[in-house]
Enzyme design. Sequence first.
Site, PDB file in Angstrom:
ATOM      1  N   GLY A  84       0.810  -1.219   0.000  1.00 35.01           N
ATOM      2  CA  GLY A  84       0.000   0.000   0.000  1.00 35.01           C
ATOM      3  C   GLY A  84       0.844   1.270   0.000  1.00 35.01           C
ATOM      4  O   GLY A  84       0.647   2.169  -0.832  1.00 35.01           O
ATOM      5  N   ALA A 119       2.421   8.898  10.436  1.00 34.85           N
ATOM      6  CA  ALA A 119       2.522   8.882   8.963  1.00 34.85           C
ATOM      7  C   ALA A 119       3.261  10.150   8.489  1.00 34.85           C
ATOM      8  O   ALA A 119       4.319  10.472   9.047  1.00 34.85           O
ATOM      9  CB  ALA A 119       1.141   8.721   8.339  1.00 34.85           C
ATOM     10  N   LEU A 164       2.702  13.262   8.952  1.00 34.52           N
ATOM     11  CA  LEU A 164       2.697  14.441   9.843  1.00 34.52           C
ATOM     12  C   LEU A 164       4.107  14.703  10.370  1.00 34.52           C
ATOM     13  O   LEU A 164       4.831  13.759  10.702  1.00 34.52           O
ATOM     14  CB  LEU A 164       1.764  14.213  11.047  1.00 34.52           C
ATOM     15  N   ASP A 174       1.556  -1.308  18.094  1.00 36.47           N
ATOM     16  CA  ASP A 174       1.897  -0.275  17.106  1.00 36.47           C
ATOM     17  C   ASP A 174       2.056   1.090  17.791  1.00 36.47           C
ATOM     18  O   ASP A 174       3.010   1.829  17.526  1.00 36.47           O
ATOM     19  CB  ASP A 174       0.813  -0.223  16.021  1.00 36.47           C
ATOM     20  N   LYS A 192       5.505   3.466  18.467  1.00 39.24           N
ATOM     21  CA  LYS A 192       5.631   4.904  18.168  1.00 39.24           C
ATOM     22  C   LYS A 192       6.097   5.679  19.402  1.00 39.24           C
ATOM     23  O   LYS A 192       6.926   6.587  19.305  1.00 39.24           O
ATOM     24  CB  LYS A 192       4.295   5.441  17.654  1.00 39.24           C
TER      25      LYS A 192
END
Length: 365
Positions: free
Chosen positions: A16, A152, A154, A223, A227
Amino acid sequence: MAAAKQVNIAIIGAGGVGKCFLGQLETLAQRRPSPKLVLTYISTSKKAIYNSDYAAITINDVFSKLASSSQAPLAPPKLIEYLKSSGSKTVLVDNTSSQDVADAYPLFLGNGISIVTPNKKAFSGSYKLWQEIFSAAEQSGAKVYHESSVGAGLPVISTLNDLVNTGDEVTKIEGVFSGTMSFLFNSFAPTSGKGGQWSAEVRKAKELGYTEPDPRDDLNGLDVARKLTILARHAGLEVESPTSFPVQSLIPKELESVATGDEFLEKLPAFDSQMEETKAAAEKEGKVVRFVGSIDVASKQVKVGLEKFDLSHPIAALKGSDNIISFYTKRYGSNPLIIQGAGAGGEVTAMGVTSDLIKVLSQVA
Ligand SMILES: NC(=O)C1=CN([C@@H]2O[C@H](COP(=O)(O)OP(=O)(O)OC[C@H]3O[C@@H](n4cnc5c(N)ncnc54)[C@H](OP(=O)(O)O)[C@@H]3O)[C@@H](O)[C@H]2O)C=CC1
Ligand SMILES: N[C@@H](CC=O)C(=O)O
Ligand code: NA
């Protein structure tokens, strides 16, 4: 006349994010003719394309060529040998979520190959790997950027590094760090209206390209923990791993040992009542639940999990896959520096990778 500068691009991963990155790479190559960007290697987990004479791989038909290719991916040492023999500077773009690829970063960097990536595994794995990555880069002069590994596209990591490098004191970082979790709770427990069915929303998040390849990696909180590990380390904390602090999992106990992500998605509807109960408990207090994380830098406390919010709270009012990340610092005082916007999706993630590539090009070309 001096030869035109050239930088070779090697890509691992064409899913993706990888597909969107290829489109943005094509645009970048057209908009900025120098240095000349030449795609010399691309692979998925099973197939690869590369030419022994380093002839450029054309982007417009890359997927059909990958599908019909009989070349297998090169293991990192062989890939490094191939890339170094070209004699040109090379940037490796890792668009996988592979730990094996991440573990090889010190080797790539030590051999002068720069890296840009949205893959969180290298920067949130062991603290030893984190140290090896940055010392290999320092020793060889190769560059490594991973903006899209948090929020992502940002500008989260670049902002944090700017705060730290200009001498501000970051005291706390908090917010919503998962595009998937944001989408799930915004649609399952909206501030107005009924909301959808939990398991159906999880399927939708996968279809929209927000989840990790295996959605359980989002739902188990790991996840977000990855981060926060990355941000905590950039803020100066030696967090050992994403499992070294409390992380709340939303995987039903009964489904903890299912073999595959697909089997998990099939069985999840039978456990929707568990999330319904969580939602109803918050509603009784006039609140909504959201999945959040925080890093208290002074006390070195990191945590990840569900919290209840008043309907008027900015976290409750998020839309779509939006992340919201607040940096509390000495300079900004009680009004934090806030970054908000889409935190998942192919194009916005690829944007962070492409802009990292532009930063590398300005330093190595
Ligand atoms: N999707 C998003 O919104 C965001 C994603 N990210 C990160 O971006 C990365 C990519 O995500 P996404 O594109 O959604 O994932 P996909 O599953 O869509 O694509 C992953 C790609 O990597 C390939 N791949 C996996 N392992 C290997 C390997 N060992 N060697 C070579 N190729 C491999 C896969 O090949 P094959 O098809 O053969 O399996 C596939 O082409 C992940 O690290 C993710 O965490 C970060 C921010 C947001
Ligand atoms: N699965 C992740 C993708 C981006 O990191 C998320 O949902 O935030
Ligand atoms: Na980012």
